[in-house]
Enzyme design. Structure first.
Site, mmCIF file in Angstrom:
data_model
loop_
_atom_site.group_PDB
_atom_site.id
_atom_site.type_symbol
_atom_site.label_atom_id
_atom_site.label_comp_id
_atom_site.label_asym_id
_atom_site.label_seq_id
_atom_site.Cartn_x
_atom_site.Cartn_y
_atom_site.Cartn_z
ATOM 1 N N ASP A 100 65.395 72.880 25.938
ATOM 2 C CA ASP A 100 66.018 74.179 26.197
ATOM 3 C C ASP A 100 67.475 74.139 25.718
ATOM 4 O O ASP A 100 67.730 73.778 24.568
ATOM 5 C CB ASP A 100 65.882 74.518 27.693
ATOM 6 C CG ASP A 100 66.337 75.918 28.066
ATOM 7 O OD1 ASP A 100 65.606 76.884 27.765
ATOM 8 O OD2 ASP A 100 67.427 76.052 28.648
ATOM 9 N N TYR A 232 75.190 80.882 27.985
ATOM 10 C CA TYR A 232 74.648 82.079 27.316
ATOM 11 C C TYR A 232 75.758 83.043 26.913
ATOM 12 O O TYR A 232 75.637 83.763 25.925
ATOM 13 C CB TYR A 232 73.671 82.805 28.241
ATOM 14 C CG TYR A 232 72.409 82.037 28.546
ATOM 15 C CD1 TYR A 232 71.271 82.164 27.748
ATOM 16 C CD2 TYR A 232 72.334 81.185 29.643
ATOM 17 C CE1 TYR A 232 70.105 81.480 28.032
ATOM 18 C CE2 TYR A 232 71.170 80.488 29.935
ATOM 19 C CZ TYR A 232 70.059 80.644 29.119
ATOM 20 O OH TYR A 232 68.907 79.955 29.391
ATOM 21 N N HIS A 297 57.087 76.484 29.270
ATOM 22 C CA HIS A 297 58.437 76.126 28.833
ATOM 23 C C HIS A 297 58.957 74.794 29.379
ATOM 24 O O HIS A 297 59.576 74.027 28.652
ATOM 25 C CB HIS A 297 59.410 77.246 29.228
ATOM 26 C CG HIS A 297 60.826 77.003 28.788
ATOM 27 N ND1 HIS A 297 61.200 76.958 27.465
ATOM 28 C CD2 HIS A 297 61.958 76.768 29.504
ATOM 29 C CE1 HIS A 297 62.494 76.723 27.375
ATOM 30 N NE2 HIS A 297 62.981 76.603 28.598
#
Length: 318
Positions: A100, A232, A297
């Site tokens: 990730d 982010y 994921h």
């Protein structure tokens, strides 16, 4: 297992370490919303094979420092932490494994400092998020494609998602995200419907225990989510900063693995990138990518032994 603090890029980074002091180092980089703990199975497995497993809490997470400023979470700050950790532990190159956000940062580490990396195993995030035209704002493209409620877009406004999460139990937040198996985008409407009703239980899969959740909850209740979300908030800024590396290739031997149900696999252009010629062109020493059937994921937690074996088989070549 030893836990210690190492001076990173102006801050202290917590690392979990296991394995012989003279063993080859394997640096394990977690994603969102995770911790060093996400590698608990691989740490013990690597150590048992004579490797020295080193799993940090990335800046903003767990027992590492969490600067308050959003501007302190660019790719340069995070890679700076990792270079400092590597340099504090060894003069040799290390193996790197990322998942990730940890995978994205691992790509940048290999791009900036290939002299520090012997080989790379990356999970979930391919090099499709490579440096491109610095004038491009990646979040704008995501917003145009998915809308304002796409999770990365929701994460952009300072304090917005944190305020929403504060109204929901941390346990529910962790369970909802870690058990997400929809092969598509995470959409978080402002009506909080994504999190479900408070009186609805969220069943855990066999690979995730209540004890695991309790550990994550204890650390995120203490530290909060702002540090992780700030990664982010630097998407657009990172693309601007990466201007000098536009067109550069990752010149490190690489293995890439993704789950068939991973939400990243279904982002626009990602599947085509992984299976087309561009991935190998951008990462010339890339082995054939692996797609794990029926896996979502959080691949290193869902299939811990399989991922451990892939790591061991690959790094044993070097």
């Amino acid at each position: 297992m030893e836990h210690r603090k190492i001076r990173g890029n102006v801050i202290d980074i917590h690392v979990a370490i296991q394995g012989p002091s003279d063993g080859p180092i394997v640096l394990l980089l977690h994603g969102f919303p995770e911790l060093w703990y996400s590698w608990r199975h691989q740490i013990t497995g690597l150590a048992a094979q004579g490797y020295r497993a080193v799993a940090p809490d990335l800046r903003g997470y767990g027992d590492s420092d969490a600067p308050a400023e959003i501007s302190s979470y660019t790719c340069f700050h995070i890679v700076g932490d990792l270079v400092a950790v590597i340099s504090a532990l060894t003069e040799n190159k290390v193996f790197v494994v990322g998942h990730d956000w940890g995978a994205l940062i691992a790509w940048y580490l290999c791009l900036f400092r290939p002299d520090k990396v012997k080989a790379l195993v990356n999970l979930s995030v391919p090099f499709s998020f490579r440096p491109v035209d610095p004038s491009v704002k990646p979040v704008d493209g995501m917003r145009a494609y998915y809308g304002d409620d796409y999770y990365i877009c929701r994460f952009q406004e300072d304090g917005d998602i944190e305020a929403e999460i504060a109204e929901i139990e941390t346990e529910r937040v962790m369970k909802r995200i870690l058990t997400y198996r929809t092969p598509g985008p995470i959409i978080i409407p402002k009506d909080k419907s994504f999190w479900g009703c408070k009186d609805e239980s969220i069943p855990l899969p066999s690979w995730l225990s209540e004890e695991d959740i309790a550990y994550y909850v204890s650390k995120f209740e203490e530290k909060g989510f702002s540090g992780g979300v700030n990664f982010y908030r630097n998407f657009n800024r990172n693309n601007e900063l990466l201007g000098p590396w536009v067109g550069s290739k990752v010149q490190v031997p690489t293995k890439f693995v993704i789950g068939e149900l991973d939400l990243v696999y279904y982002m626009p252009g990602v599947k085509e990138y992984i299976h087309g010629p561009m991935f190998k062109e951008h990462v010339p020493l890339l082995e054939e990518p692996v797609v794990m059937e029926g896996v979502a994921h959080f691949i290193n937690q869902e299939k811990p032994q399989e991922i451990l074996q892939i790591i061991l088989d690959f790094i044993s070549k070097f």
